[in-house]
Design a protein around this motif. Structure first.
Motif, mmCIF file in Angstrom:
data_model
loop_
_atom_site.group_PDB
_atom_site.id
_atom_site.type_symbol
_atom_site.label_atom_id
_atom_site.label_comp_id
_atom_site.label_asym_id
_atom_site.label_seq_id
_atom_site.Cartn_x
_atom_site.Cartn_y
_atom_site.Cartn_z
ATOM 1 N N ILE A 20 0.620 -1.029 -0.149
ATOM 2 C CA ILE A 20 0.095 0.269 -0.004
ATOM 3 C C ILE A 20 0.922 1.402 0.488
ATOM 4 C CG2 ILE A 20 -1.623 0.785 1.441
ATOM 5 C CD1 ILE A 20 -2.647 -1.263 2.308
ATOM 6 N N ALA A 21 2.046 1.542 0.636
ATOM 7 C CA ALA A 21 2.644 2.186 0.845
ATOM 8 C C ALA A 21 3.451 2.913 -0.424
ATOM 9 C CB ALA A 21 4.265 2.228 2.049
ATOM 10 N N ALA A 22 2.863 1.944 -2.083
ATOM 11 C CA ALA A 22 4.183 2.178 -3.184
ATOM 12 C C ALA A 22 3.121 2.858 -3.678
ATOM 13 C CB ALA A 22 4.429 0.982 -3.773
ATOM 14 N N LEU A 23 1.922 3.338 -3.801
ATOM 15 C CA LEU A 23 0.313 3.531 -3.801
ATOM 16 C C LEU A 23 0.383 5.126 -3.995
ATOM 17 C CD1 LEU A 23 -2.266 1.059 -3.444
ATOM 18 C CD2 LEU A 23 -1.045 0.953 -5.782
ATOM 19 N N GLN A 24 -0.173 5.727 -4.816
ATOM 20 C CA GLN A 24 0.385 7.364 -5.076
ATOM 21 C C GLN A 24 -1.438 7.722 -5.834
ATOM 22 O OE1 GLN A 24 2.316 10.327 -5.330
ATOM 23 N NE2 GLN A 24 0.083 11.248 -4.411
ATOM 24 N N PRO A 25 -2.088 8.268 -3.952
ATOM 25 C CA PRO A 25 -3.184 8.645 -3.993
ATOM 26 C C PRO A 25 -3.370 9.936 -5.036
ATOM 27 C CG PRO A 25 -2.598 8.511 -1.939
ATOM 28 C CD PRO A 25 -1.055 8.569 -2.604
ATOM 29 N N THR A 26 -4.552 9.923 -5.701
ATOM 30 C CA THR A 26 -5.157 10.965 -6.073
ATOM 31 C C THR A 26 -6.757 11.313 -5.816
ATOM 32 O OG1 THR A 26 -6.462 9.560 -7.546
ATOM 33 C CG2 THR A 26 -4.714 9.522 -8.611
ATOM 34 N N GLN A 27 -6.642 11.601 -4.279
ATOM 35 C CA GLN A 27 -7.527 11.729 -3.722
ATOM 36 C C GLN A 27 -6.572 12.300 -2.525
ATOM 37 O OE1 GLN A 27 -10.986 9.558 -3.009
ATOM 38 N NE2 GLN A 27 -11.668 10.370 -1.269
ATOM 39 N N PHE A 28 -7.066 13.602 -1.656
ATOM 40 C CA PHE A 28 -5.999 14.069 -0.171
ATOM 41 C C PHE A 28 -6.619 14.036 0.830
ATOM 42 C CE2 PHE A 28 -7.649 17.553 -3.709
ATOM 43 C CZ PHE A 28 -8.173 18.613 -2.663
ATOM 44 N N SER A 29 -7.883 13.498 0.616
ATOM 45 C CA SER A 29 -8.784 13.675 2.089
ATOM 46 C C SER A 29 -9.478 12.082 1.275
ATOM 47 C CB SER A 29 -9.415 14.658 2.312
ATOM 48 O OG SER A 29 -9.937 15.261 1.495
ATOM 49 N N VAL A 30 -10.194 11.701 3.049
ATOM 50 C CA VAL A 30 -11.302 10.513 3.234
ATOM 51 C C VAL A 30 -12.218 11.492 3.651
ATOM 52 C CG1 VAL A 30 -9.896 8.947 2.720
ATOM 53 C CG2 VAL A 30 -10.149 9.731 4.882
ATOM 54 N N ASP A 31 -13.681 10.318 4.263
ATOM 55 C CA ASP A 31 -14.863 10.967 4.788
ATOM 56 C C ASP A 31 -15.026 9.521 5.822
ATOM 57 O OD1 ASP A 31 -17.228 10.825 5.964
ATOM 58 O OD2 ASP A 31 -17.915 11.809 4.003
ATOM 59 N N ARG A 32 -14.619 10.034 7.129
ATOM 60 C CA ARG A 32 -15.273 9.402 7.973
ATOM 61 C C ARG A 32 -16.164 8.961 8.345
ATOM 62 N NH1 ARG A 32 -14.293 13.476 11.891
ATOM 63 N NH2 ARG A 32 -12.026 13.389 12.445
ATOM 64 N N GLU A 33 -16.897 9.795 8.241
ATOM 65 C CA GLU A 33 -18.002 8.668 8.261
ATOM 66 C C GLU A 33 -18.089 7.306 7.306
ATOM 67 O OE1 GLU A 33 -23.169 8.884 5.932
ATOM 68 O OE2 GLU A 33 -21.997 10.352 7.073
ATOM 69 N N LYS A 34 -17.226 7.325 5.972
ATOM 70 C CA LYS A 34 -17.285 6.511 5.155
ATOM 71 C C LYS A 34 -16.275 5.249 5.224
ATOM 72 C CE LYS A 34 -19.119 8.652 0.277
ATOM 73 N NZ LYS A 34 -18.489 9.280 -0.780
ATOM 74 N N CYS A 35 -15.283 5.388 5.640
ATOM 75 C CA CYS A 35 -14.069 4.590 6.436
ATOM 76 C C CYS A 35 -14.576 3.494 7.587
ATOM 77 C CB CYS A 35 -13.625 5.493 6.922
ATOM 78 S SG CYS A 35 -12.272 6.502 6.154
ATOM 79 N N ALA A 36 -16.088 4.609 8.467
ATOM 80 C CA ALA A 36 -16.707 3.411 9.271
ATOM 81 C C ALA A 36 -17.465 2.804 8.193
ATOM 82 C CB ALA A 36 -17.732 4.460 10.158
ATOM 83 N N ALA A 37 -18.048 2.706 7.136
ATOM 84 C CA ALA A 37 -18.944 2.313 6.859
ATOM 85 C C ALA A 37 -18.184 0.847 6.059
ATOM 86 C CB ALA A 37 -19.943 3.050 5.564
#
Length: 212
Positions: free
Chosen positions: A92-109
């Motif tokens: 996972i550490a080798a992957l470059q995100p194309t997003q700079f933030s995530v949603d706490r509610e979606k993380c829980a889902a």
């Protein structure tokens, strides 16, 4: 057929499991459920049992889940089978995100179905020697927080025109110091809507305008 993806988690027309997997769609107003049951398979159901538009509906579903290539009805009968997508395990550490933030509610889902790296099947594209993630940022971030360090990835088969936005998102992520999955910020739902969804709307509006 007019098809709309349902992004929320509380729609009474769909099961909580389907909503958490983002497998809920409306096709000409009719609810279609795509319930992912393995890293390659999904069960499809509609209230009236009429699956005549399956190929078109499945194509819309696969825009977000290219790795799902076999579709079954509730009785286990195979309705549609497509060529399997080749995948490989990466850090996972080798992957470059194309997003700079995530949603706490979606993380829980999404956390309800993440147990190991095999539960993460992520579309990527290669850009300047980097594997850039096209989707699955919430799953990757949640997995990292849980100590999962690998994911299964596949190279997306989307047309180049569908990836015209990639370089701009990578550049913006890096400008914000996001080079790895754990670098992404974690926001509440409203803040994510303002800072990420709002930014994306402006970004893609600009891209559309530049092509006119």
């Amino acid at each position: 057929m007019e098809i709309e993806r349902i992004d929320g988690y509380t729609d009474p027309r769909f099961s909580p499991e389907v909503l958490r997997q983002h497998g809920a769609f409306l096709a000409d107003g009719q609810p279609w459920s795509f319930r992912i049951v393995s890293d390659r398979e999904a069960v499809v159901s509609v209230p009236d049992g009429n699956l005549a538009g399956l190929e078109e509906a499945a194509a819309c579903f696969r825009f977000y889940a290219e790795h799902i290539t076999a579709f079954y009805d509730e009785a286990g009968q195979c309705l549609l089978r497509l060529p399997e997508v080749a995948r490989r395990e990466v850090e996972i550490a080798a992957l470059q995100p194309t997003q700079f933030s995530v949603d706490r509610e979606k993380c829980a889902a999404v956390g309800s179905f993440l147990r190991s790296g095999s539960d993460l099947v992520i579309p990527v594209a290669e850009l300047e020697g980097a594997l850039c993630t096209l989707d699955g940022h919430t799953r990757l971030y949640t997995a990292w927080q849980r100590g999962i360090r690998t994911a299964m990835v596949f190279v997306s088969q989307k047309e180049p025109a569908d990836l015209a936005w990639l370089a701009g998102l990578v550049a913006e992520a890096r400008r914000r110091g996001v080079f790895h999955v754990p670098d992404m910020a974690l926001y509440g739902h409203q803040e994510q809507e303002e800072k990420w969804t709002g930014w994306c709307q402006s970004y893609f509006a600009g891209k559309t305008g530049s092509n006119e």
